[in-house]
Each structure stands twice: as structure tokens, then as C-alpha cells.
Design a protein around this motif. Sequence first.
Motif, PDB file in Angstrom:
ATOM      1  N   ARG A  53      -0.832 -40.529 -27.612  1.00 30.33           N
ATOM      2  CA  ARG A  53       0.549 -40.340 -27.161  1.00 30.33           C
ATOM      3  C   ARG A  53       1.355 -41.518 -27.692  1.00 30.33           C
ATOM      4  O   ARG A  53       0.946 -42.680 -27.548  1.00 30.33           O
ATOM      5  CB  ARG A  53       0.593 -40.298 -25.636  1.00 30.33           C
ATOM      6  N   ARG A  64       8.640 -38.735 -26.914  1.00 29.80           N
ATOM      7  CA  ARG A  64       7.226 -39.043 -26.665  1.00 29.80           C
ATOM      8  C   ARG A  64       6.399 -37.789 -26.908  1.00 29.80           C
ATOM      9  O   ARG A  64       6.563 -36.792 -26.211  1.00 29.80           O
ATOM     10  CB  ARG A  64       7.022 -39.545 -25.245  1.00 29.80           C
ATOM     11  N   HIS A  95      10.228 -35.056 -24.242  1.00 29.13           N
ATOM     12  CA  HIS A  95       8.770 -34.929 -24.246  1.00 29.13           C
ATOM     13  C   HIS A  95       8.318 -33.667 -24.974  1.00 29.13           C
ATOM     14  O   HIS A  95       7.213 -33.188 -24.757  1.00 29.13           O
ATOM     15  CB  HIS A  95       8.241 -34.921 -22.803  1.00 29.13           C
TER      16      HIS A  95
END
Length: 129
Positions: A53, A64, A95
Motif C-alpha cells: 500500500r 492511496r 482510495h
Amino acid sequence: MRDKYPLQLTGFHFKARCHSTYGNVDVLKQAAQQEMWINPMDAERRGIKNGDRIKIYNDRGEVRINAKVTPRMMPGVVALGEGAWYAPDGNKVDHNGSINVLTSQKPSPLAKGNPQHTNLVEVQLVKKA
């Protein structure tokens, strides 16, 4: 600017979408996951391994997602498939891998088009909890 953001981020047409169309189809998202591609030398300098990640950021925003470490990327360049739907948290951190978070809203000077291929960013490993 290169001292602060040493990597050039480029966008590419993603195999599981037509721009953002089909971006919400679960079976396609599982078959072809959104990842940021990075050269092994750039990844090693940052302590990043395949599947880690990461956060991709510049003065415009932060994304991310997971890293794909591959020699198919030139050193100094990272790539992110365009068309991912924006999925921010409470701090406006995406995300889902939306490249638009990191791009300028100003059109390119010559063609007056999308400037997604000329963005400078930095990439860091997200610390494990």
C-alpha cells in the motif's frame, strides 16, 4: 519542484474500463485491480515491494492504492490507469486510484486538453499499523 516531487506521473487507458465507464463493475475491479506502476529501482529507494500500500501525492492531493513494481516502467516515471472513480475519505484522500486528484485542472497549452501526462509526484510506503 523536482526536488519535492521527483517522479513524473503518467496516465494510461486501463484495460478494465473505457475511461470511467464500467469502473463500478465489481467483477472487473476484481479481475484488474487499480495499481500504480513503478520501476524496481524507484521502488527499492522507497522501500516499496510489489503489492504494498502506497501513497502518491503532490500539492494537489493524495491517492492511496497498491504498488505494482515492474521493469516495464522507466526509472523516474510512475503510471496510473485513468478513469478510476473518486473515493475520498474524510480527509479527501482518494482510495480508488483517481489520477484526477493529482492533476491540474488547467488545460494543456497547445491542444487545450487533459494534462494528465505531465504531473510531478512523490510516492511513499504507507506504514503498516
